[in-house]
Design an enzyme around this catalytic site. Structure first.
Site, short mmCIF file in Angstrom:
data_model
loop_
_atom_site.label_atom_id
_atom_site.label_comp_id
_atom_site.label_asym_id
_atom_site.label_seq_id
_atom_site.Cartn_x
_atom_site.Cartn_y
_atom_site.Cartn_z
N LYS A 165 0.81 -1.22 0.00
CA LYS A 165 0.00 0.00 0.00
C LYS A 165 0.84 1.28 0.00
CE LYS A 165 -3.53 -0.66 -0.50
NZ LYS A 165 -4.09 -1.04 -1.83
N HIS A 202 6.94 -7.20 -2.50
CA HIS A 202 6.83 -6.49 -1.23
C HIS A 202 7.89 -6.99 -0.25
CE1 HIS A 202 3.26 -4.48 -2.44
NE2 HIS A 202 2.41 -5.45 -2.23
N SER A 243 -4.32 2.65 4.73
CA SER A 243 -4.59 1.98 3.46
C SER A 243 -4.50 0.46 3.62
CB SER A 243 -3.61 2.47 2.40
OG SER A 243 -3.95 1.98 1.13
#
Length: 290
Positions: free
Chosen positions: A56, A103, A133
């Site tokens: 995010k 990620h 988020s």
């Protein structure tokens, strides 16, 4: 896979609100942990480009500057339920030059990327907006663990008990490596403030030249409002069994400072105190609004 068939997709239980299992101290889904040896041994190519972010923090945005998401930019560690293909399978099938996303914290990036001296674009975003988020994303995405209440999630985030681990360790880890490798470290807030300036940095890093007209088109097509209505960027093509947009849209607001609409004064002050302790000694600084 056609959109009609996507709607009929039934996920195996192991993918729904999955259990977590640590990989070298970092929380991952058990599905990822089970194939970790395959991820770690992934073979990079010298002309691979990696887009790395904490969840995010602007992954889709950075990808969209490069082109389109998911199949065009395989998510190397993400395991998808059949008949969808895993990120590893998509990456292996993809012709060069490949753009891959991850990620993973810097210490878990498969070593072949360092060996091949691949270019990496890292996008970082301030902790409070990431937390907000990530919380809403975890609520609407069935392939993420249950986030619990807002208060519980703040604590999970602060202690790194969320998928891909501590935001603090993640942003600092990549920051500390940026001068040793071919890493372009960007900030979400800078991109919001002046997208043309930041896209120019990306183009320079990739050794690409475009006309001012093309640059203007990139800025337009990668603006939040345009992407929010682009099915290839907003993930609305995925069935509600995977992402339930009625709970929260995948692309919610995309503005720095939205955290003010979620944190109480007390929560904000407690977060800031913890933040100062965890970021002490780092030269890395963030803006929480622009």
């Amino acid at each position: 896979m056609s959109l009609e068939k996507m709607e009929d997709l039934q996920l195996d239980e192991k993918y729904l609100r999955p259990e977590t299992k640590e990989v070298n101290g970092i929380p991952m889904t058990k599905v990822i942990s089970d194939i970790w040896d395959q991820i770690w041994s992934f073979q990079a190519k010298p002309d691979d480009l990696v887009i790395a972010t904490y969840p995010k923090a602007g992954t889709t945005w950075t990808q969209e500057i490069r082109n389109i998401t998911y199949k065009q930019h395989p998510f190397i560690e993400w395991e998808m339920p059949p008949p969808l293909k895993s990120g590893l399978d998509l990456a292996k099938e993809m012709p060069s030059p490949r753009t891959l996303k991850t990620h993973l914290p810097v210490q878990l990036l498969p070593p072949s990327f360092w060996k091949e001296n691949c270019k990496i674009i890292y996008m970082a975003r301030n902790a409070k907006d990431v937390l907000v988020s990530y919380y809403h994303f975890s609520r609407m995405t069935k392939t993420m663990p249950e986030p619990g209440t807002w208060e519980e999630y703040i604590e999970s985030f602060k202690t790194g008990k969320v998928l891909w681990g501590s935001w603090y360790d993640h942003v600092k880890g990549w920051w500390d490596q940026k001068d040793q490798h071919r890493i372009l470290y960007l900030f979400y807030e800078d991109m919001k403030e002046d997208p043309k300036r930041e896209i120019r940095k990306i183009l320079k890093f990739l050794e690409k030249e475009v006309t001012e007209e093309v640059l203007d088109k990139i800025v337009y097509h990668t603006s939040f409002q345009v992407m929010k209505h682009n099915p290839m960027a907003n993930y609305t093509t995925l069935p509600s069994s995977i992402m339930d947009h009625s709970i929260s849209p995948f692309m919610r607001k995309g503005i720095p400072g939205d955290w003010k609409n979620h944190f109480t004064v007390a929560q904000s002050e407690a977060f800031d105190k913890d933040y100062r302790e965890k970021m002490a000694g780092s030269t890395l600084t963030f803006r929480t609004e622009i």
